[in-house]
Design an enzyme around this catalytic site. Sequence first.
Site, short mmCIF file in Angstrom:
data_model
loop_
_atom_site.label_atom_id
_atom_site.label_comp_id
_atom_site.label_asym_id
_atom_site.label_seq_id
_atom_site.Cartn_x
_atom_site.Cartn_y
_atom_site.Cartn_z
N HIS A 202 0.84 -1.21 0.00
CA HIS A 202 0.00 0.00 0.00
C HIS A 202 0.88 1.25 0.00
O HIS A 202 0.69 2.16 -0.81
CB HIS A 202 -0.90 -0.04 1.25
CG HIS A 202 -1.78 1.16 1.43
ND1 HIS A 202 -3.15 1.08 1.45
CD2 HIS A 202 -1.50 2.48 1.61
CE1 HIS A 202 -3.67 2.29 1.62
NE2 HIS A 202 -2.68 3.15 1.74
N GLU A 203 1.86 1.27 0.89
CA GLU A 203 2.71 2.47 0.98
C GLU A 203 3.57 2.63 -0.27
O GLU A 203 3.85 3.75 -0.69
CB GLU A 203 3.58 2.41 2.24
CG GLU A 203 2.80 2.35 3.55
CD GLU A 203 1.68 3.38 3.65
OE1 GLU A 203 1.82 4.48 3.10
OE2 GLU A 203 0.64 3.05 4.25
N HIS A 206 1.90 4.49 -2.86
CA HIS A 206 1.93 5.94 -2.63
C HIS A 206 3.19 6.60 -3.22
O HIS A 206 3.25 7.81 -3.33
CB HIS A 206 1.82 6.26 -1.14
CG HIS A 206 0.42 6.17 -0.61
ND1 HIS A 206 -0.66 6.75 -1.24
CD2 HIS A 206 -0.08 5.57 0.50
CE1 HIS A 206 -1.76 6.50 -0.54
NE2 HIS A 206 -1.43 5.78 0.52
N HIS A 212 -5.86 8.61 -2.02
CA HIS A 212 -6.49 7.35 -2.44
C HIS A 212 -7.58 7.51 -3.48
O HIS A 212 -8.72 7.13 -3.27
CB HIS A 212 -7.08 6.63 -1.21
CG HIS A 212 -6.09 6.45 -0.12
ND1 HIS A 212 -5.97 7.29 0.96
CD2 HIS A 212 -5.10 5.52 0.04
CE1 HIS A 212 -4.99 6.89 1.74
NE2 HIS A 212 -4.45 5.82 1.21
NI NI Z 1 -2.66 5.22 2.08
#
Ligand code: NI
Length: 284
Positions: A202-203, A206, A212
């Site tokens: 998830h990171e 980014h 998101h």
């Molecule tokens: Ni996030």
Amino acid sequence: MKAIVSYRSQNHEFELRDDAAFVGRLKDVIHKNLGLPPQTVKLLAKGKILSDEDRLPGSKIMVIASSPESIEAMKTEAQRQLDIAARRASATHTKGAVKSTKKQSSHYRFHTIEALQHLHEPSKAQKYLERLASDRSIQRLMEKHQLSVGLLTEMDPRLYTTHDSKTLGLNKDGGAEILLRLRTDELDGYRDYRGVKSTLIHELVHNRVPEHPRSFWDLFRDWSAEVESWESGSRVSQSEVYMPQTTDSGVEWTGGSKTLGSGTTKGDVDDRESRARAAERRRQ
Ligand code: NI
């Protein structure tokens, strides 16, 4: 001598007298020119954190600003958007600039891995972080998508928990630092590897997409599926895409209406995370 300094994917060149070509001196220059107080920055070269007494290395120096307040104070939203655009542009350029030596082939990795020294048995957390960093499927993901992270570290759970939410991970400045919640809230153990690894994915997303939006979740789904397929050595179908959500005890978020192992949709995670982030902003 000339020092080339990279901050938020923008290069800055500073000229320092040879007899003053020390890291501490460069921090003063950075303070003057970029407005970052010396105590809030770390300088990194070739994956190593430099100390103030070090002579300036010949290679490019990366600036990691550790105080979100000091950065936010400096920046307007408009500037942030410019940075994002610059980051995207430079992400494409970086590859061409990299020399093709053996060492450089591992440019897409975690340049520094560091557990929090003030928590119990940092060597265990260090091992945990190193396990993640040397996880073949994570390495493959980073190589394939050309992801580079300055610092991989853990977060102090006590700093990122409010009465109704927990933050599981953070990505600062598009990959300058990734923080993961490794430890249980009571600091008496560690969270489940699979859950933490998913937070790491998830990171890493980014690095590409801030916040998101829909595109974030699309990419997260794709990358999770890739990792899954490398783990099992076979391709997975869409319906089997791994959408991890649980951690050690099956609780990822507590309080509110969310309960143990509740079904998690994308919007759900999104909503919970944005509440967590809002809570964080309020505290700052
Ligand atoms: Ni996030």
